[in-house]
Motif scaffolding. Structure first.
Motif, PDB file in Angstrom:
ATOM      1  N   CYS A 112      60.775 -53.067 -13.267  1.00  0.00           N
ATOM      2  CA  CYS A 112      61.588 -54.365 -13.418  1.00  0.00           C
ATOM      3  C   CYS A 112      62.531 -54.189 -13.647  1.00  0.00           C
ATOM      4  CB  CYS A 112      60.591 -54.594 -14.869  1.00  0.00           C
ATOM      5  SG  CYS A 112      59.331 -55.470 -14.407  1.00  0.00           S
ATOM      6  N   LEU A 113      63.407 -55.082 -13.942  1.00  0.00           N
ATOM      7  CA  LEU A 113      64.955 -55.014 -14.635  1.00  0.00           C
ATOM      8  C   LEU A 113      65.577 -55.987 -15.192  1.00  0.00           C
ATOM      9  CD1 LEU A 113      68.261 -53.550 -14.121  1.00  0.00           C
ATOM     10  CD2 LEU A 113      68.470 -54.975 -12.230  1.00  0.00           C
ATOM     11  N   VAL A 114      65.785 -56.202 -16.719  1.00  0.00           N
ATOM     12  CA  VAL A 114      65.571 -57.593 -17.595  1.00  0.00           C
ATOM     13  C   VAL A 114      67.007 -57.214 -18.158  1.00  0.00           C
ATOM     14  CG1 VAL A 114      63.162 -57.384 -17.235  1.00  0.00           C
ATOM     15  CG2 VAL A 114      64.370 -56.486 -18.920  1.00  0.00           C
ATOM     16  N   SER A 115      67.005 -58.681 -18.524  1.00  0.00           N
ATOM     17  CA  SER A 115      68.714 -58.779 -19.452  1.00  0.00           C
ATOM     18  C   SER A 115      68.101 -58.272 -20.621  1.00  0.00           C
ATOM     19  CB  SER A 115      69.099 -60.655 -19.525  1.00  0.00           C
ATOM     20  OG  SER A 115      67.166 -61.343 -20.076  1.00  0.00           O
ATOM     21  N   ASP A 116      68.867 -58.561 -21.387  1.00  0.00           N
ATOM     22  CA  ASP A 116      68.638 -57.400 -22.617  1.00  0.00           C
ATOM     23  C   ASP A 116      68.181 -58.860 -23.659  1.00  0.00           C
ATOM     24  OD1 ASP A 116      71.090 -58.788 -23.320  1.00  0.00           O
ATOM     25  OD2 ASP A 116      72.116 -57.232 -23.818  1.00  0.00           O
ATOM     26  N   ILE A 117      68.338 -59.874 -23.536  1.00  0.00           N
ATOM     27  CA  ILE A 117      67.018 -60.642 -24.559  1.00  0.00           C
ATOM     28  C   ILE A 117      66.309 -60.125 -25.881  1.00  0.00           C
ATOM     29  CG2 ILE A 117      68.794 -62.882 -24.072  1.00  0.00           C
ATOM     30  CD1 ILE A 117      66.053 -63.260 -22.778  1.00  0.00           C
ATOM     31  N   ALA A 118      65.827 -60.248 -26.891  1.00  0.00           N
ATOM     32  CA  ALA A 118      65.003 -59.984 -27.301  1.00  0.00           C
ATOM     33  C   ALA A 118      63.461 -60.627 -26.599  1.00  0.00           C
ATOM     34  CB  ALA A 118      64.719 -60.775 -28.739  1.00  0.00           C
ATOM     35  N   GLU A 119      63.256 -61.211 -26.009  1.00  0.00           N
ATOM     36  CA  GLU A 119      62.017 -61.763 -25.783  1.00  0.00           C
ATOM     37  C   GLU A 119      62.027 -61.727 -24.428  1.00  0.00           C
ATOM     38  OE1 GLU A 119      63.610 -65.648 -27.798  1.00  0.00           O
ATOM     39  OE2 GLU A 119      64.231 -63.749 -26.867  1.00  0.00           O
TER      40      GLU A 119
END
Length: 381
Positions: free
Chosen positions: A307-314
């Motif tokens: 997975c590649l995700v944005s760095d938002i805490a959620e």
């Protein structure tokens, strides 16, 4: 005083409808409700009338029962901005008049009438799936209405469940209101071979990068398309999901993707197609700028995806060190990360190998249901 083993009569509202995969709330309500019924509790779910984001082709009969859950359809005006309001208002009125021990509201907008069942002696629990008033599609009156629902939840709910530590901090810092952190869960799935997706879309295993979710602005899909267009790869970008009062935005996405034959829009998917898309992706990408707790991310990891995700805490609270992360809304950084995974298959394989066991141990629906029922029982003392 109730005995802790007493069976409860529970109402669920705020979801579009169950059974459905039209959004995370619908999945949460179904997973909780089926398990509560299996342990002897009575659950009634108040569903909206009409067809929803899945489209008319997915409409079917409206059963009165599903896996032991009682289903009740409530008055709904089928217009943008009115469906959620009218169905949640009428659902709250029905729940207030019913013989329920607990009324469980899902999402902030559904809480505007929470005071009524509370006034009539029902215990009211709220799950905040995300700060919905921050979503780009809601403006003006709609945004104020959802924020008012949030305030009603803070004032009248017996307990508020949140899905992330950042949401817990928000309610404490904004309102001085304590909340309970109970995350979503995930089931360990059966991995499927690429059969239907090869037949319908020409997709083979590891031949595509997958985004799967509602096509709404806060999901960061514009950033994903613009980044991917500049990635040197033969892999495709599959964007799977339906609109949610966002038809103009979906058309904008398709305009951005025009001319790049590698970008494929599938529309809303479910069943075998959905399972195969998860099972055979090379990388799953969630570029969200705003989330509650993404069930799609949990599911993607449960299928063993890199997975590649944005760095938002959620997102980062969920994946910890078991995924790759890029800077939110940063097209350049996302492009670099996409190019990296396309060129470093060994990193992708390593993250795939870790994902499923990690996420299925960390998030479990049976545990989520147990903790939710304990919260209910606490209020019945």
């Amino acid at each position: 005083m109730r005995n802790k083993s007493d069976k409860l009569n529970i109402a669920m509202l705020g979801q579009k409808r169950i059974p459905s995969r039209e959004g995370g709330i619908e999945i949460v309500v179904e997973e909780l409700s089926t398990r509560m019924v299996q342990t002897g509790h009575s659950v009634t779910c108040y569903n909206r009338l009409g067809h929803l984001i899945s489209g008319k082709e997915f409409d079917g009969d409206s059963p009165e029962e599903y896996k032991g859950i009682k289903l009740r359809e409530v008055f709904t005006i089928q217009r943008r901005g009115f469906a959620a309001v009218t169905s949640s208002l009428s659902g709250a009125i029905h729940a207030a008049a019913g013989r329920y021990d607990v009324v469980h509201f899902h999402a902030e907008g559904s809480c505007v009438m929470l005071w009524l069942p509370r006034l009539l002696g029902k215990r009211c629990i709220v799950t905040v799936h995300g700060l919905d008033w921050q979503r780009a599609k809601w403006k003006g009156f709609a945004r104020r209405y959802i924020k008012f629902g949030e305030k009603m939840a803070v004032k009248y709910a017996d307990e508020i469940i949140v899905l992330s530590e950042s949401a817990r901090r928000y309610f404490w810092n904004t309102y001085g209101r304590k909340t309970v952190f109970i995350p979503n869960g995930v089931n360990r799935p059966a991995v499927r071979a690429a059969e239907r997706i090869k037949e319908v879309y020409g997709l083979d295993k590891d031949s595509y990068i997958l985004f799967l979710g509602r096509l709404v602005p806060e999901k960061g899909i514009v950033c994903l398309i613009e980044a991917f267009r500049n990635v040197h790869t033969d892999k495709k970008l599959v964007i799977a999901g339906g609109s949610s009062d966002t038809a103009e935005f979906v058309q904008h996405l398709k305009t951005l993707a025009k001319g790049d034959k590698r970008i494929l829009f599938t529309g809303f998917v479910q069943g075998r197609i959905l399972e195969e898309l998860y099972s055979n992706a090379y990388v799953y990408c969630l570029p969200s700028e705003l989330e509650g707790m993404s069930l799609s991310l949990l599911e993607a990891m449960s299928y063993g995806n890199c997975c590649l995700v944005s760095d938002i805490a959620e997102c980062t609270e969920v994946v910890e060190d078991k995924a790759l992360v890029f800077k939110k809304a940063d097209i350049s950084d996302l492009r670099q990360k996409l190019q990296y995974v396309c060129s470093h298959g060994e990193t992708v394989r390593k993250l795939k190998d870790q994902a499923s066991d990690y996420i299925c141990r960390k998030y479990n629906w049976d545990d989520v249901t147990r903790r939710t029922l304990e919260l209910y029982q606490k209020q019945m003392k």
